[in-house]
Design an enzyme around this catalytic site. Structure first.
Site, PDB file in Angstrom:
ATOM      1  CB  SER A  37      -0.938   0.013   1.216  1.00  0.00           C
ATOM      2  OG  SER A  37      -0.194  -0.108   2.416  1.00  0.00           O
ATOM      3  CG  HIS A 265      -0.616   4.090   3.993  1.00  0.00           C
ATOM      4  ND1 HIS A 265      -0.889   3.676   5.271  1.00  0.00           N
ATOM      5  CD2 HIS A 265      -0.328   2.969   3.282  1.00  0.00           C
ATOM      6  CE1 HIS A 265      -0.786   2.363   5.337  1.00  0.00           C
ATOM      7  NE2 HIS A 265      -0.441   1.915   4.138  1.00  0.00           N
TER       8      HIS A 265
END
Length: 285
Positions: A37, A265
């Site tokens: 991810s 992220h």
């Protein structure tokens, strides 16, 4: 780097994106992007088909790189939650199974980027475990929880990953013998001493998270060198763009994101910043 179920896709109206400067690349570049991810871009608009369960953005650094180098064929099989096992076997996602990532390689592949390993050692869970809404003495530090019999368990896990990455590099080379292969490192997730309470990780734990990620990135660089493939450092260029940075500066979101992205992220700005590093690296500029 995430494996937990994401309950909703955040779809945001497309905004103007600054174009990355064109980079010189061989005509007919066949580019395959592999990874987890940190590469796929969960919740960064726009999330794309196929494989919606992989939470893959059309503005992740691989897509931006493919456009910049004018790739004639581009296969992005990055997928949230992926680890090295998912290079070889189907991966289950929130919305169904996806094929092994190495299946995207072919004899005519000329460029491969691979960003993998964080899920093998559970780095995102580790960072989240160090969140502390109350400082000591009410809250407990996390850094001493991972020392077992005098050994740092995160470094033990990191070192155990080395042979898997060596094997993975060899298997990529076997399937794509013409390809230039680049292992991609991970960004900076904490500045020295952190920024408690804005990001609720106390200074000693922030320094432990920082040192752990630095060790992990060094391991990736060392394994890339040992395997004879390239390494792209994202840690150094992302200094000052970590989750403690201002919302209009950071490339990686904190636990409560201010921009469409999964916690800890890269956001869209981060993907553009990472693409600005990847593009010259893969094109030899």
């Amino acid at each position: 780097m995430i494996r937990s179920v994401i309950t909703a896709i955040v779809m945001v109206a497309a905004t103007a994106v600054a174009l990355v400067s064109p980079a010189r690349a061989a005509a007919g570049e066949v580019y395959v992007a592999l990874g987890d991810s940190a590469a796929s871009g969960p919740l960064v608009p726009n999330q794309v088909l196929p494989d919606l369960g992989c939470w893959r953005s059309d503005r992740n650094y691989a897509h931006l790189t493919a456009r910049a180098i004018g790739a004639s064929v581009f296969r992005d099989v990055t997928c949230s939650g992926a680890d090295t096992r998912d290079m070889y076997a189907p991966q289950g996602t929130d919305l169904g199974s996806v094929p092994p990532q190495l299946d995207a390689l072919s004899a005519d592949t000329t460029l491969v980027t691979v960003q993998i390993g964080a899920n093998d050692v559970g780095l995102t869970g580790f960072i989240e475990d160090c969140l502390n809404l109350l400082p000591p003495p009410v809250g407990d530090a996390c850094n001493d929880d991972y020392v077992v019999n005098g050994q740092d368990s995160w470094r033990v896990k990191t070192d155990a990953l080395r042979p898997k990455l060596t094997t993975l590099a060899a298997d990529i080379r076997a399937r794509a013998p013409r390809a230039r292969i680049f292992m991609v490192g991970y960004g900076t997730y904490a500045p020295p001493n952190g920024c408690y309470p804005r990001v609720p990780i106390i200074p000693s734990d922030a320094n432990y998270v920082r040192a752990t990620l630095q060790y992990f990135n060094r391991m990736l660089a060392e394994q890339a060198a040992a395997a004879g493939i390239g390494f792209i450092d994202l840690q150094t260029p992302s200094v000052g763009h970590d989750p403690c940075a201002a919302a209009n500066t950071r490339w990686i979101e904190p636990y409560v994101p201010a921009s469409p992205a999964a916690p800890f992220h890269p956001n869209e700005r981060g993907m553009r910043g990472f693409a600005d590093v990847v593009i010259p690296a893969v094109s030899g500029a």
